[in-house]
Scaffold this active site. Structure first.
Site, PDB file in Angstrom:
ATOM      1  N   ASN A   1       0.484  -1.340   0.163  1.00 42.20           N
ATOM      2  CA  ASN A   1      -0.058  -0.050  -0.050  1.00 42.20           C
ATOM      3  C   ASN A   1       0.731   1.161   0.038  1.00 42.20           C
ATOM      4  OD1 ASN A   1      -1.537   2.326   1.039  1.00 42.20           O
ATOM      5  ND2 ASN A   1      -3.088   0.870   1.533  1.00 42.20           N
TER       6      ASN A   1
ATOM      7  N   GLY B   1       0.260   4.394   0.358  1.00 45.38           N
ATOM      8  CA  GLY B   1      -0.213   5.384   1.267  1.00 45.38           C
ATOM      9  C   GLY B   1       0.502   5.023   2.394  1.00 45.38           C
TER      10      GLY B   1
ATOM     11  N   GLU C   1      -1.572 -14.304   2.165  1.00 46.72           N
ATOM     12  CA  GLU C   1      -3.114 -14.398   2.405  1.00 46.72           C
ATOM     13  C   GLU C   1      -3.316 -14.051   3.809  1.00 46.72           C
ATOM     14  OE1 GLU C   1      -6.308 -17.161   1.332  1.00 46.72           O
ATOM     15  OE2 GLU C   1      -4.479 -18.477   0.704  1.00 46.72           O
TER      16      GLU C   1
ATOM     17  N   ASP D   1      -1.356  -4.476   9.875  1.00 48.50           N
ATOM     18  CA  ASP D   1      -2.695  -4.617   9.537  1.00 48.50           C
ATOM     19  C   ASP D   1      -3.681  -3.638  10.054  1.00 48.50           C
ATOM     20  OD1 ASP D   1      -4.065  -6.386   7.649  1.00 48.50           O
ATOM     21  OD2 ASP D   1      -5.381  -6.676   9.245  1.00 48.50           O
TER      22      ASP D   1
ATOM     23  N   TYR E   1      -9.956   5.409   3.391  1.00 48.42           N
ATOM     24  CA  TYR E   1     -10.884   6.189   3.993  1.00 48.42           C
ATOM     25  C   TYR E   1     -10.756   7.466   4.426  1.00 48.42           C
ATOM     26  CZ  TYR E   1     -12.896   1.388   3.449  1.00 48.42           C
ATOM     27  OH  TYR E   1     -13.067  -0.007   2.757  1.00 48.42           O
ATOM     28  N   ASP E   2      -9.650   8.013   4.392  1.00 44.56           N
ATOM     29  CA  ASP E   2      -9.454   9.263   4.994  1.00 44.56           C
ATOM     30  C   ASP E   2     -10.246  10.503   4.497  1.00 44.56           C
ATOM     31  OD1 ASP E   2      -7.203   8.428   6.477  1.00 44.56           O
ATOM     32  OD2 ASP E   2      -5.681   8.932   5.103  1.00 44.56           O
TER      33      ASP E   2
ATOM     34  N   LYS F   1      -1.762  14.311  10.402  1.00 48.88           N
ATOM     35  CA  LYS F   1      -1.943  12.716  10.407  1.00 48.88           C
ATOM     36  C   LYS F   1      -0.956  11.885  11.258  1.00 48.88           C
ATOM     37  CE  LYS F   1      -3.465   8.747   7.973  1.00 48.88           C
ATOM     38  NZ  LYS F   1      -3.858   8.060   6.486  1.00 48.88           N
TER      39      LYS F   1
ATOM     40  N   HIS G   1      -3.921   6.115  13.827  1.00 49.88           N
ATOM     41  CA  HIS G   1      -3.679   4.953  14.444  1.00 49.88           C
ATOM     42  C   HIS G   1      -2.394   4.489  14.102  1.00 49.88           C
ATOM     43  CE1 HIS G   1      -5.071   5.312  10.504  1.00 49.88           C
ATOM     44  NE2 HIS G   1      -4.974   3.747  10.306  1.00 49.88           N
TER      45      HIS G   1
END
Ligand code: ITT
Length: 210
Positions: free
Chosen positions: A9, A11, A45, A74, A159-160, A180, A185
């Site tokens: 990812n 981001g 996976e 995660d 979802y930001d 941020k 989180h």
């Protein structure tokens, strides 16, 4: 010394580059490398039912494959009105054909008609750090907020644009990386695991000197 940030990812990768920039391995510089840098194409996976399990799975598999000290996370969004969904399925919410915008639009649709006071949500992140020998540490961070009625802001990812951070009254995508990376989180999980990471970095730097 090389340390692997095991994510696909972009981001997340950008955020880790900022969040980890000041760390050294006992004074020695660290070369933070990504899965793409190492040419690792294997997908792990995510069969776990918790963020913790999936973070462990990713970190362990990629540490084994790379032979490097490895950090993975995660993370996802828990929406109270949806019983905690999309949760560990945040990256795949609505199916593989959706992109970030498709996923947050689907979320807004799912919350249509849900009143202001019932739109509470939180981002959650579990960071896992694994040595190639299999020693594993995890830490968790959360960021409380609520789901907006419409997307706002250009920064961040995922979802930001629809996540309003309670203490600022603005979406994460409006706040930008500097804020941020203080309150997210991911920043909080990393803060919690920082002492362990610092110790492992020093130890590995000494071992690679031998
Ligand atoms: P890797 O497994 O390769 O790290 P991923 O995107 O599949 O990448 P996750 O399985 O942890 O990672 O899913 C996290 C999803 O949760 C991510 O794709 C976003 O949709 C959402 N998410 C996590 N952190 C976020 C953040 O800081 N801002 C916005 N959305 C976030």
């Amino acid at each position: 010394m090389k340390v692997l940030i095991a994510t696909r990812n972009r981001g997340k990768l950008r955020e880790y580059a900022d969040l980890l920039a000041d760390l050294t391995a006992g004074g020695q510089p660290i070369e933070w490398v990504s899965l793409a840098d190492l040419g690792i194409e294997r997908e792990v996976e995510e069969t776990g039912t918790t963020f913790e399990e999936n973070a462990r799975l990713k970190a362990t598999a990629y540490a084994r494959e790379s032979g490097l000290l490895t950090l993975a996370d995660d993370s996802g969004l828990e929406v109270d009105a949806l019983g905690g969904a999309p949760g560990v399925h945040s990256a795949r919410y609505g199916g593989p054909e959706l992109d970030d915008e498709g996923r947050y639009r689907l979320l807004l649709e799912a919350l249509k008609g849900v009143p202001e006071g019932k739109r509470s949500a939180r981002f959650r992140c579990v960071v896992a750090i694994t040595t190639p020998e299999g020693e594993l540490h995890t830490a968790e961070g959360t960021c409380e907020g609520r789901i907006a009625r419409e997307p706002k802001g250009e920064h961040g990812f995922g979802y930001d644009p629809v996540f309003v951070v309670e203490e600022y009254g603005r979406t994460m995508a409006e706040l930008g990386p500097e804020i941020k990376n203080r309150i997210s989180h991911r920043a909080r999980a990393l803060e919690a695991i920082r002492p362990v990471l610092a110790t492992l970095l020093v130890r590995h730097a000494e071992e690679s000197d031998d």
